[in-house]
Structure formats: structure tokens, C-alpha cells
Design an enzyme around this catalytic site. Structure first.
Site, PDB file in Angstrom:
ATOM      1  N   ASN A 208     -45.392  33.260  79.225  1.00 14.88           N
ATOM      2  CA  ASN A 208     -45.461  33.390  77.851  1.00 14.88           C
ATOM      3  C   ASN A 208     -44.116  34.326  77.306  1.00 14.88           C
ATOM      4  O   ASN A 208     -43.228  34.448  77.991  1.00 14.88           O
ATOM      5  CB  ASN A 208     -46.864  34.635  77.957  1.00 14.88           C
ATOM      6  CG  ASN A 208     -46.855  35.580  78.704  1.00 14.88           C
ATOM      7  OD1 ASN A 208     -45.749  36.013  79.029  1.00 14.88           O
ATOM      8  ND2 ASN A 208     -48.094  36.110  78.963  1.00 14.88           N
ATOM      9  N   GLU A 324     -35.313  20.347  72.024  1.00 14.35           N
ATOM     10  CA  GLU A 324     -35.677  20.013  73.365  1.00 14.35           C
ATOM     11  C   GLU A 324     -35.887  18.656  73.769  1.00 14.35           C
ATOM     12  O   GLU A 324     -35.220  18.239  74.747  1.00 14.35           O
ATOM     13  CB  GLU A 324     -36.846  21.000  73.495  1.00 14.35           C
ATOM     14  CG  GLU A 324     -37.402  20.933  74.945  1.00 14.35           C
ATOM     15  CD  GLU A 324     -38.977  21.345  75.000  1.00 14.35           C
ATOM     16  OE1 GLU A 324     -39.259  21.913  76.231  1.00 14.35           O
ATOM     17  OE2 GLU A 324     -39.362  21.779  73.824  1.00 14.35           O
ATOM     18  N   HIS A 325     -36.663  17.986  72.830  1.00 16.05           N
ATOM     19  CA  HIS A 325     -36.948  16.404  73.014  1.00 16.05           C
ATOM     20  C   HIS A 325     -36.570  15.686  71.721  1.00 16.05           C
ATOM     21  O   HIS A 325     -36.704  16.132  70.811  1.00 16.05           O
ATOM     22  CB  HIS A 325     -38.432  16.231  73.409  1.00 16.05           C
ATOM     23  CG  HIS A 325     -39.104  17.210  74.197  1.00 16.05           C
ATOM     24  ND1 HIS A 325     -39.783  18.326  73.924  1.00 16.05           N
ATOM     25  CD2 HIS A 325     -39.211  16.845  75.708  1.00 16.05           C
ATOM     26  CE1 HIS A 325     -40.281  18.739  75.057  1.00 16.05           C
ATOM     27  NE2 HIS A 325     -40.119  18.169  76.094  1.00 16.05           N
TER      28      HIS A 325
END
Length: 431
Positions: A208, A324-325
Site C-alpha cells: 500500500n 507499466e503495461h
């Protein structure tokens, strides 16, 4: 309400500037909150770990450290089979990354690189609803291949005890220590070490905001190495009219499923496709209600479909976004991929959804977020290897190159000792 469909171009950047903003959470507030926790763990050790665990998790720790070999668990055979297959594929991909030591001759001298693993690693595994056992495979396997000798798992305690899947994974991976302390206090224990928790030189794994803040702060002090500063999960998709709109909607929602702060950006040169994907998203909300509020917030507030003049502009925008992707679902994905400069992991063609990389294909899913792929790479064997350069200087080369050393050391005002250390060797003084 529906997902924004924006017709844009490279010139009129004001329409989509918000989607280039860093998606990383602002860690300032979280850092201020965790500083007292970090200091307490540093000075009080186990006592602080027990106190914070009772405060934040409502659990009085029976033990801080567990040996998974002492814990009996039963895992569903189908789950075992799936994770063993994932382990096999991840190992195959990461073994190919292992570096070899090498040396070359430069100007009469032998120069080279020797690789050595970092000495110790903690892999953080979130608990509760965010338990991602697949991340344990992703963090541990490349470290084992790199030769890291000391690896431990760190995870928040659960009222039901240790999650059986984590215990089983620790056993099959050969991990002999599970630390049952979560949050910032768990990261602090790894960075400083306590009476029970051995210090680690490196910490990886999702968590988190407080975990992310602790990792970033302690890394900034030079106490630990980390994978990369982490933000919410994100996907960018480049697609043309050949793409399946239902599949694109599914892929966007698979990122939205991670959390309400996740983002999914579709870049296309087809307005017709954009409208179809928007309809498919609305349809999916009606048909698949699990985590509905979370998915809707991620899609409506953090995501968009941007219609560009052509695929080249889509590529350009993706490189600025540095996602990120990145999925490429076009007629010729390799041609598009050739123009990609920045991405954590790329998924080529219609049969390569991000979920394959998340679980089973073999690539690593611990990736840089928040435009971090401009400077960071995916987690891999290299993450856990240090390069040590070496040189063996020949006597002939030392004499021949000394005049250059003399000139350069004099310029920098270091000739008295730097220059002399070379000069005395050219004068033939030996013992």
C-alpha cells in the site's frame, strides 16, 4: 456516465495533458505519517514491531519469525499445478538473463566485469484482500537464479494465521524465514534489522501507500535497495480497426480491477473502434458486477480512449506515457513495437493480454509504474546482480600511459599522489 472518448492530436495537447501526469501517488503525506514508525523500529526493535502490529492489525504476535518447514498446510492440487507451471515458466525466462563474467584487452591491459549477487533480500507480500502470491514467485525466482544467499518473505499477520499458499510457496522455493509484520514497520524491520528480523540489503514487492513510502524513504537514505518507486497499476493499449473491441474492454477492466486509482488508456486511430470499446465497457459493467464500484471509478476518472490521427501518433504518445503495461493490438504489432522506447512490459498481438504476463507466461510482473519505465526496467536477474569491474595493468602499458596520467592529474591538482603512484612504478623500484 461513460468513459471519455477524446479526439485529439499531437498539436492540441491540452485535451489529453491530464493523462500524461504521473500516476504515482503523492507519498508526501504518507511519508510524514510513517517517520515516527521507522524511528521507533530503529530504536526499539521487536518491541515496536509488536506494538504497531497490535495497533494497526489488531493482532498480538505469537511469533515474529516463522520457519515454513515447521508449518503444515494443505493446498488444492489444481492450485499447486497452476503455481508449479508458473514457476517453471518464470524460471526458464529468467535463467536466460543470467550474466557471464568477461574480460577484454584494452591498450595492453586486461579489463573486465565480474558479477556478484546482493547478499540479502526481503520480498514483501501484501495480506488480506491484496494477497498476491504470484508476486512471491516474481520476486524470489530471479533472486535465486542470481545467487542471492539470504531471502526472506515479509507479510502482514492474519487472524487466521499464515496464509497456506505463502507457506507452501516458501517451501517449494526453499525460503526458510517468513516475517509476519506488515506495513511501514515491516519494511523498517528489513532495513534496520531487529532482535528477530535479520537486516536485508534489498526489498522488493507490492504494497500500500505506506509500504511504498517506507521503501522510497529508506532507499533514499541508502539503507536498502528497492525495485522501483511504485504507483497504481496501469495499462496502455495501441489498437487499430483490426482489434476486437470486446477483448480491448476486457483488458482495460483487468487493470481497473486492481484498484480505483488504476488507469487504462486506449490509443487508436479508429473512432469507430473507440465507440465500440466504450459500449463493451458499459456492457461488461452490467454483466460482471464484482468490484463494480472500484472498476467504474478507475475507468470513469482515471482512464480514457484517445483517438489519434494515425498509429504513429499513438506510438509517440505511448512513449511519453511510458506505461507499466503496453498492449499492441494492430495488424502489424512488430512494426509498432519497433517504435516503442519506454514500457515496463509489452504484449504483442491479440492473444497476449496482460493477465498472461501477470501469472503464467514467464516474464516478470513487478514493473515500473508512473512513467518510471523511462529510467527503470522490469524486475529481473540483473536487479540482484552487482557489476564489479577489474583491471590488470601491464608494466609496459603503465610506462606508456603514465604521461597521460601525469597531464590529467596535474590539471586536477592531484599529481602529488595520484601521479606519483604511477610514476614510481615506471622507475623500476621493486621489492
Amino acid at each position: 456516465m461513460s468513459i471519455p472518448i477524446i479526439l485529439t492530436n499531437r498539436v492540441d495537447s491540452s485535451l489529453y495533458r491530464k493523462y500524461l501526469k504521473s500516476a504515482k501517488s503523492d507519498l508526501k503525506d504518507a511519508t510524514e505519517k510513517i517517520l515516527p514508525i521507522l524511528r521507533s523500529v530503529e530504536t526499539e526493535g521487536d518491541l515496536a514491531l509488536r506494538r504497531f502490529t497490535e495497533t494497526f492489525d489488531g493482532i498480538q504476535l505469537e511469533s515474529i519469525v516463522w520457519n515454513p518447514m515447521d508449518v503444515q498446510v494443505h493446498i488444492d492440487p489444481d492450485i499447486e499445478k497452476a503455481f508449479l507451471k508458473a514457476k517453471e515458466n518464470i524460471e526458464s525466462f529468467h535463467r536466460a538473463q543470467l550474466r557471464k563474467d568477461w574480460s577484454i584487452q584494452v591498450d595492453g591491459n586486461r579489463l573486465g566485469v565480474k558479477h556478484s549477487p546482493i547478499p540479502s533480500l526481503s520480498v514483501y507480500a501484501p495480506g488480506g484482500t491484496a494477497l498476491y502470491p504470484s508476486s512471491v514467485l516474481m520476486g524470489v525466482i530471479p533472486a535465486i537464479i542470481a545467487g542471492v544467499p539470504e531471502i526472506q518473505l515479509v507479510t502482514p499477520p492474519q487472524k487466521e494465521g499464515l496464509p497456506p499458499i505463502l507457506v507452501w510457496l516458501a517451501k517449494i522455493l526453499g525460503i526458510k524465514r517468513i516475517i509476519t509484520v506488515g506495513g511501514a514497520q515491516g519494511i523498517a524491520a528489513c532495513a534496520y534489522g531487529t532482535e528477530s528480523v535479520p537486516k536485508s540489503e534489498f526489498v522488493v514487492g507490492p504494497g500500500n501507500t505506506y509500504v511504498a513510502a517506507a521503501k522510497s524513504y529508506l532507499a533514499g537514505l541508502g539503507l536498502i535497495g528497492i525495485d522501483s518507486p511504485a504507483g497504481p497499476s496501469e495499462v496502455c493499449i495501441i489498437a487499430d480497426e483490426s482489434a476486437n473491441p470486446m477483448w480491448l474492454a476486457c483488458d482495460m477492466l483487468s487493470q481497473a480491477e486492481h484498484g480505483e486509482d488504476s488507469s487504462a488508456i486506449l490509443l487508436t486511430d479508429s473512432e469507430a473502434l473507440a465507440k465500440e470499446v466504450s459500449r463493451e465497457l458499459e456492457k461488461a459493467f452490467e454483466e460482471r458486477p464484482k468490484r463494480l464500484a472500484m472498476k467504474k471509478k478507475a475507468i470513469y476518472e482515471n482512464s480514457a480512449i484517445l483517438v489519434m490521427p494515425n498509429i504513429e501518433e499513438c506510438i509517440s504518445f505511448s512513449n511519453e506515457l511510458a506505461p507499466e503495461h503496453l498492449e499492441i493490438q494492430t495488424k502489424n504489432p512488430e512494426q509498432v513495437f519497433a517504435g516503442i522506447l519506454h514500457a515496463g512490459s509489452v504484449f504483442l498481438g491479440p492473444y497476449s493480454p496482460v493477465a498472461m504476463g501477470d501469472y503464467i507466461s514467464g516474464t516478470n510482473h513487478i514493473l515500473p509504474t508512473a512513467r518510471g519505465s523511462r529510467i527503470y526496467s522490469s524486475l529481473g536477474v540483473d536487479t540482484f546482480l552487482k557489476r564489479v569491474t577489474f583491471q590488470e595493468i601491464s608494466r609496459e602499458s603503465l610506462s606508456r600511459l603514465y604521461p597521460y596520467v601525469k597531464t590529467m592529474s596535474e590539471l586536477e591538482g592531484l599529481d602529488e599522489e595520484h601521479g606519483t603512484s604511477v610514476k614510481v612504478r615506471t622507475e623500476g623500484h621493486q621489492h
